[in-house]
Write a protein that holds these residues in place. Structure first.
Motif, PDB file in Angstrom:
ATOM      1  N   ALA B 165     -24.777 -17.906 -17.763  1.00  0.00           N
ATOM      2  CA  ALA B 165     -24.823 -19.273 -18.286  1.00  0.00           C
ATOM      3  C   ALA B 165     -24.228 -19.284 -19.690  1.00  0.00           C
ATOM      4  CB  ALA B 165     -26.265 -19.783 -18.298  1.00  0.00           C
ATOM      5  N   GLY B 166     -22.927 -19.493 -19.762  1.00  0.00           N
ATOM      6  CA  GLY B 166     -22.267 -19.590 -21.060  1.00  0.00           C
ATOM      7  C   GLY B 166     -21.806 -18.246 -21.592  1.00  0.00           C
ATOM      8  N   PRO B 167     -21.159 -18.274 -22.762  1.00  0.00           N
ATOM      9  CA  PRO B 167     -20.751 -17.023 -23.414  1.00  0.00           C
ATOM     10  C   PRO B 167     -21.980 -16.348 -24.023  1.00  0.00           C
ATOM     11  CG  PRO B 167     -20.223 -18.908 -24.802  1.00  0.00           C
ATOM     12  CD  PRO B 167     -20.815 -19.464 -23.541  1.00  0.00           C
ATOM     13  N   SER B 168     -21.860 -15.056 -24.343  1.00  0.00           N
ATOM     14  CA  SER B 168     -23.008 -14.373 -24.943  1.00  0.00           C
ATOM     15  C   SER B 168     -23.271 -14.975 -26.316  1.00  0.00           C
ATOM     16  CB  SER B 168     -22.732 -12.872 -25.047  1.00  0.00           C
ATOM     17  OG  SER B 168     -21.948 -12.577 -26.171  1.00  0.00           O
ATOM     18  N   LYS B 169     -24.524 -15.022 -26.706  1.00  0.00           N
ATOM     19  CA  LYS B 169     -24.856 -15.674 -27.969  1.00  0.00           C
ATOM     20  C   LYS B 169     -26.108 -15.075 -28.587  1.00  0.00           C
ATOM     21  CE  LYS B 169     -25.211 -19.705 -25.582  1.00  0.00           C
ATOM     22  NZ  LYS B 169     -25.391 -19.362 -24.168  1.00  0.00           N
ATOM     23  N   ILE B 179     -21.770 -17.563 -31.350  1.00  0.00           N
ATOM     24  CA  ILE B 179     -21.249 -17.325 -30.004  1.00  0.00           C
ATOM     25  C   ILE B 179     -20.471 -16.017 -30.025  1.00  0.00           C
ATOM     26  CG2 ILE B 179     -19.728 -18.229 -28.202  1.00  0.00           C
ATOM     27  CD1 ILE B 179     -21.955 -20.143 -28.526  1.00  0.00           C
ATOM     28  N   GLY B 180     -20.719 -15.180 -29.039  1.00  0.00           N
ATOM     29  CA  GLY B 180     -20.068 -13.869 -29.011  1.00  0.00           C
ATOM     30  C   GLY B 180     -20.964 -12.840 -29.662  1.00  0.00           C
ATOM     31  N   GLY B 183     -21.476  -9.565 -25.662  1.00  0.00           N
ATOM     32  CA  GLY B 183     -20.645  -9.834 -24.491  1.00  0.00           C
ATOM     33  C   GLY B 183     -19.498 -10.770 -24.846  1.00  0.00           C
ATOM     34  N   PRO B 184     -18.976 -11.500 -23.833  1.00  0.00           N
ATOM     35  CA  PRO B 184     -17.808 -12.355 -24.049  1.00  0.00           C
ATOM     36  C   PRO B 184     -17.997 -13.382 -25.173  1.00  0.00           C
ATOM     37  CG  PRO B 184     -18.302 -12.176 -21.712  1.00  0.00           C
ATOM     38  CD  PRO B 184     -19.412 -11.495 -22.439  1.00  0.00           C
ATOM     39  N   ARG B 185     -16.867 -13.622 -25.863  1.00  0.00           N
ATOM     40  CA  ARG B 185     -16.876 -14.590 -26.964  1.00  0.00           C
ATOM     41  C   ARG B 185     -16.652 -16.010 -26.464  1.00  0.00           C
ATOM     42  NH1 ARG B 185     -15.696 -11.512 -31.711  1.00  0.00           N
ATOM     43  NH2 ARG B 185     -14.916  -9.449 -31.219  1.00  0.00           N
TER      44      ARG B 185
END
Lengths: 467, 196
Positions: B165-169, B179-180, B183-185
């Protein structure tokens, strides 16, 4: 074990920095408000709480059967199961697995957030035994570098300001000490921890939910750190308290809808990972995966009818964020891996004497029970623990003496009338007698003007109309 | 008696009288699923690109990430610029992947989460190690809530699955959202239109 500072003393220390206390208070209240917006956006919120509570009640009432089912299922999926009666045994099992995994390059352990391993003081144990373990949740890494404990189960570094983090990272990661931009600091941690993930041989995770029916182990994170650790390491060790088992996979629908909404006001965590079978390796082999089922006092708590439903807790932290005492005293004042209202009813089960102060660290306002997604009657249990601790002679002496005096005075009408009269007169003549810094009640409170007479005296003077 | 026996016997002795399990029933969906889903993805920091067929994704990647972008695809019928070994046993080489586009089985409207399993991935680490992530999901494969999601999963077997659910945060530094995290940004969701 270091000397334990009682909650009240720890809280007094915390509030010496007034702006920081206010920030802490307001920030957590903001998280509580985010939770409220999420809860109010779902018309079925109360139904969800009811379901979650019932599922957990059912799971606890059939815990032995579900644990055996989970064990069989998890083993059938190719995961090795271990049972640990207490923290010490848990730590020993982890150590053994780590040592056996040692390749020619030695072992490197990364760990994602797990309150159970905090409860067992696993890091201290491993480091004492020469095994380096790196926490990979950003908040946990920050407090680990500072050699502190997490102060909140969901927001481990909530007691710190970005300038503190900046100082810590400057010292340990070589960042610019004048830059405290969270974006910059997070990026530095990202680079640092990527290397740890890529070099790790063992990954330790907690378990949010374990499904008995399928043997599925669910781990929830926002950062992706649990997955990065597990998918790159040769060995995965998942550690869970025995109360984390739920009957069926469909029940995850209920809990995943509640968990993040209650915790941080998100609709769901970024990653809800379901581990069923270990990762395939070359030539048909699979990653070594272990599940450690830990009791550490839980089976005893199950036998205490007044307190057993504290085992329903899913560790969302909503009760922390709403608690007027937690928000203004900070997590460290609770001197327990799990702080806040839920920690205050869990801790005495583990060590009644050491944690005797915690059930008193509450106003009994009941807000914790109102926000709890699994409907634990936290406030009632705090009150019941106070009674239990007093019966066992473990309540704080100041409280015991005051209560004894009050009970003597309040149970005798003559003594009550007499002491009221004396009290009013003394307060009028010598206000400094109560309005001084030695009176704990006076600290932070204005004393009222003592009235001339009591209600009883006034009532007796009124003309009797209805005779 | 070993720990297992001791724990189980204490639990057996102490567990209270059983109560029935509740009957969990999903609520009725309120709005069109794709609208709720798109809003859900955006609210959690992702973005949604509606595409008619997977072939359009290549053009979008070139436009959004630049023609130089080196990317991998784990989606049938979609070729990235870099090929991955299908029998990747160590995920470490994926650390250099800038953009990975993977297939999602279905999406959940209420929270923008997408279900991904390892049988459609070259390696479990791919959606976590890449700098940017794209997930492809069909509009016809949206469900309303997590209850519906688990109804779909009922009886299906998988070795590893994840709702993304969404980018890593993270908000671990002073509650400022970044954000980022690890994991993925970024997360781009390619929502495949229903075939006509």
């Amino acid at each position: 074990m270091p000397n334990v500072v009682e909650h009240a003393a720890g809280a007094r220390q915390f509030v010496t920095d007034e702006p920081r206390t206010d920030w802490h208070d307001q920030t957590l209240w903001f998280v509580r408000q985010k939770r409220d917006r999420m809860a109010h956006s779902l018309p079925e919120w109360e139904t969800l709480r009811q379901w979650a509570s019932q599922i957990k009640d059912h799971a606890l009432a059939n815990l032995s059967q579900y644990l055996e089912r989970l064990e069989a299922q998890v083993e059938a999926n190719g995961i090795q199961v271990h049972w640990a009666a207490n923290a010490e045994e848990h730590n020993r099992i982890v150590e053994q697995i780590v040592r056996q995994s040692g390749g020619p390059g030695g072992v490197r352990v990364v760990k994602s957030k797990s309150m159970l391993t905090e409860e067992c003081h696993l890091n201290d144990y491993l480091i004492r035994n020469g095994i380096l373990v790196v926490d990979t949740d950003l908040g946990e890494r920050i407090v680990q570098l500072r050699q502190e404990a997490p102060s909140h189960i969901v927001l481990p570094a909530i007691h710190l300001k970005k300038t503190d983090v900046s100082q810590t990272f400057a010292r340990h990661l070589g960042t610019d000490p004048t830059n405290s931009d969270p974006q910059y600091l997070t990026e530095a941690a990202r680079q640092h921890l990527r290397e740890e993930f890529l070099g790790a041989t063992v990954a330790i995770t907690g378990v949010n939910f374990a499904v008995a029916e399928t043997g599925t182990l669910v781990v929830c994170t926002n950062e992706g750190n649990a997955d990065l650790g597990v998918h790159l390491a040769d060995v995965h060790i998942a550690c869970m308290g025995i109360e984390k088992v739920i009957p069926r996979q469909e029940h995850l629908g209920v809990f995943l809808r509640l968990l993040a909404r209650s915790a941080t006001g998100q609709p769901i965590t970024t990653y809800s990972s379901h581990f069923v079978r270990p990762r395939p390796l070359s030539n048909g082999k699979r990653q070594a995966m272990h599940l450690i089922l830990v009791d550490n006092g839980r089976s005893t708590q199950l036998g205490r009818p007044d307190f057993r439903n504290s085992l329903k807790c899913i560790r969302c932290g909503a009760c922390f964020n709403t608690c007027p005492v937690y928000r203004r005293s900070g997590g460290h004042s609770y001197h327990n891996a799990v702080a806040g209202p839920i920690g205050s009813i869990l801790a005495p089960n583990l060590d009644m004497k050491k944690n005797a102060d915690l059930p008193f660290a509450s106003t009994l306002c009941g807000s914790c029970a109102n926000v709890c997604p699994v409907k634990i009657d936290i406030d009632k249990q705090l009150w019941l623990w106070r009674q239990e601790l007093t019966r066992q002679g473990m309540a704080p002496v100041s409280k015991t003496l005051a209560m004894r005096l009050m009970s003597t005075v309040l149970s005798s009408p003559v003594l009550y009338g007499w002491s009221g009269k004396i009290g009013r007169r003394l307060m009028r003549l010598f206000p400094g007698l109560v309005s001084n810094r030695f009176n704990p009640w006076y600290r932070g409170r204005e004393m009222p003007q003592p009235p001339q007479q009591s209600f009883g005296e006034w009532y007796r003077q009124q003309p009797k109309k209805h005779e | 008696m070993n720990s297992r026996e001791r724990i189980l016997s204490t639990v057996r002795q102490n567990q209270p009288i059983s109560v029935a399990l509740p009957l969990v029933t999903p609520p009725d969906p309120v709005a069109p699923l794709s609208d709720t889903f798109c809003k859900g993805v955006e609210r959690i920091g992702g973005q949604v690109i509606r595409v008619q067929d997977p072939g359009r994704i290549t053009a979008y990647v070139r436009e959004a990430f630049g023609p130089e972008m080196d990317w991998v695809s784990a989606v049938d019928g979609l070729a990235g610029t870099r090929q991955l070994d299908q029998n990747l046993h160590r995920g470490h080489t994926l650390a250099t992947v800038e953009l990975a586009i993977c297939a999602g089985h279905f999406g959940v409207a209420e929270n923008g989460a997408i279900w991904v399993t390892d049988d459609s991935l070259p390696h479990r680490a791919l959606p976590f190690l890449c700098q940017h992530l794209g997930l492809v999901v069909a509009e016809s494969a949206l469900v309303a809530t997590m209850h519906d999601a688990y109804r779909l999963l009922d009886g299906r077997t998988f070795d590893y699955g994840v709702f993304i659910a969404g980018p890593s945060k993270t908000a671990d530094i002073e509650q400022s959202l970044v954000i980022g995290a690890h994991g993925p940004r970024s997360l781009t969701v390619f929502l495949l239109a229903d075939s006509l």
